[in-house]
Design a protein around this motif. Sequence first.
Motif, PDB file in Angstrom:
ATOM      1  N   LEU A 209       0.799  -1.228   0.000  1.00  0.00           N
ATOM      2  CA  LEU A 209       0.000   0.000   0.000  1.00  0.00           C
ATOM      3  C   LEU A 209       0.830   1.275   0.000  1.00  0.00           C
ATOM      4  CD1 LEU A 209      -2.737  -1.007   2.618  1.00  0.00           C
ATOM      5  CD2 LEU A 209      -2.775  -1.312   0.131  1.00  0.00           C
ATOM      6  N   GLY A 213      -0.852   4.656   2.160  1.00  0.00           N
ATOM      7  CA  GLY A 213      -1.886   3.669   2.467  1.00  0.00           C
ATOM      8  C   GLY A 213      -1.807   3.207   3.907  1.00  0.00           C
ATOM      9  N   ARG A 222      -9.243   2.997   5.329  1.00  0.00           N
ATOM     10  CA  ARG A 222      -8.920   3.053   3.903  1.00  0.00           C
ATOM     11  C   ARG A 222      -9.926   2.242   3.102  1.00  0.00           C
ATOM     12  NH1 ARG A 222      -6.245  -0.330   0.410  1.00  0.00           N
ATOM     13  NH2 ARG A 222      -5.177   0.684  -1.349  1.00  0.00           N
ATOM     14  N   ASP A 224     -10.395   0.210  -0.429  1.00  0.00           N
ATOM     15  CA  ASP A 224      -9.547  -0.379  -1.462  1.00  0.00           C
ATOM     16  C   ASP A 224     -10.179  -0.227  -2.835  1.00  0.00           C
ATOM     17  OD1 ASP A 224     -11.503  -2.323  -1.727  1.00  0.00           O
ATOM     18  OD2 ASP A 224     -10.416  -3.834  -0.579  1.00  0.00           O
ATOM     19  N   GLU A 225      -9.520  -0.825  -3.850  1.00  0.00           N
ATOM     20  CA  GLU A 225      -9.965  -0.649  -5.222  1.00  0.00           C
ATOM     21  C   GLU A 225     -11.357  -1.218  -5.468  1.00  0.00           C
ATOM     22  OE1 GLU A 225      -7.180  -1.923  -4.206  1.00  0.00           O
ATOM     23  OE2 GLU A 225      -5.600  -0.565  -4.903  1.00  0.00           O
TER      24      GLU A 225
END
Length: 494
Positions: A209, A213, A222, A224-225
């Motif tokens: 990350l 990240g 966080r 994520d995609e």
Amino acid sequence: MSKKDEPVRPEARLPKGLFDTPASELRATADMLATIRGVFERYGFEPLDTPAIEYTDALGKFLPDQDRPNEGVFSFKDDDEQWLSLRYDLTAPLARYVAENYQSLPKPFRRYQVGPVWRNEKPGPGRFRQFTQFDADTVGASSVAADAELCMLAADTLEALGVPRGQYVVKVSSRKLLDGFRDTIGLSSPNQYARWLTVMRALDKVDRLGIDGVGALLGPGRKDESGDFTKGAELDRASIVTLTSIFEPVDDPSEKIAQLDIRLRDSQVGQEGRAEIEVMWSLFAAAGYDDRIRIDPSVVRGLEYYTGPVFEAELTTPIKDERGVPIRLGSVVSGGRYDGLVERFTGEKVPATGLSIGVSRLLYGLKTLGKLPAESVQGPVVVLVLDRDRIADYQKMAQALRNVGIRAELYLGESGVKAQMKYADKRGSPCVVIQGGDEKGRGEVQIKDLILGATLTSIKDRDEYLKKQAEAQFAVPEADMVKAVRDVLARHRA
């Protein structure tokens, strides 16, 4: 039969996170494992095998990225209503084995083991639910010399596999350093333990990350995609800056140790970790490994059971995937000290330290870097079947080749000669043996060299073509079949 009455056919599909392994990869893996085994044996480690299934309570809470038992593993109940689990690593079963056989084992006990492990986790690129590990562990040695030896073993193993110095690095730290930082940011009380686990998992993801990240995971969290949100540790900005300072690169080991001394001056456990690293570094330098090993406090390791030195080795040469896109492979060897694992069974502290090689990941890295030899195993010689009433004759030919150590296969399909030749090509056969009725009447067999035959179309000169054509397919007396096949194989032997 109506469509409603037709049987429901299962879909041919591979479960997520699992993979099939073709012959070429199996052979490459076997060669790699033989090399690793040789290095481990030279260090005095002995082989051990433990079952793939353990009682779930024997595995305990030390599961990958989880806080409670029976999470992250595949589990089921037996006939006695007891929970069983597929092993998630090779270390927890080792702890059970040592505890069960402690009185009869030599101390220290040194073992290596290779085998599949399973993780009940969300699969992703390079993250599988089943994979193979190759471990080496020393149980019963409290000296950090045992940890240092494993770091040297990791370096020697990579070099034995063809990775030269400068193309890999072994990074060393200690969980006690992290515990010192835990003191520094005020998370040392027991009721803050869950929050501290979140911190460690965040730090462990820096390779994937990046610092930004990790900073997000140390703070509010966080996304994520895929859109999934991971809740963070919710630390203040000052604490995040303190923790991410461990990622600052410092080339001089003495300077790094001095830096740790200053930052952890008010933490007793942190100073213990610094002292361990200092001793280990002196051992590396004395043994001539100081150009291959680096002190790096950012090494965390994900499992909770580590109690002291931790380390990981990674390949430093840039690696690209099948599409040519640069990727970060991550660690190919990792490990550390786990002094509390056997104690769960015995009630007595038993020091232990070990390393684990991610076999598939390392194989991929070696293949990408061109460190694996090209596939050298030829397919079998195929004996074609032209007359199905003479299967016994063809079987005798195949057996004659096998009896002298030649891989040979009798074609057992239903196709004609043309399709049989295509089959032999797909099998990677160096040559085929042909005997139709005319050859049988003359007491001969035809030998067709498929490797040489594949080159004929590139020959422009007519005389050269005719010469090679005669070499590519020729007749010999049936009694000379074995010698003729041997000559063809010798012609193409590397």
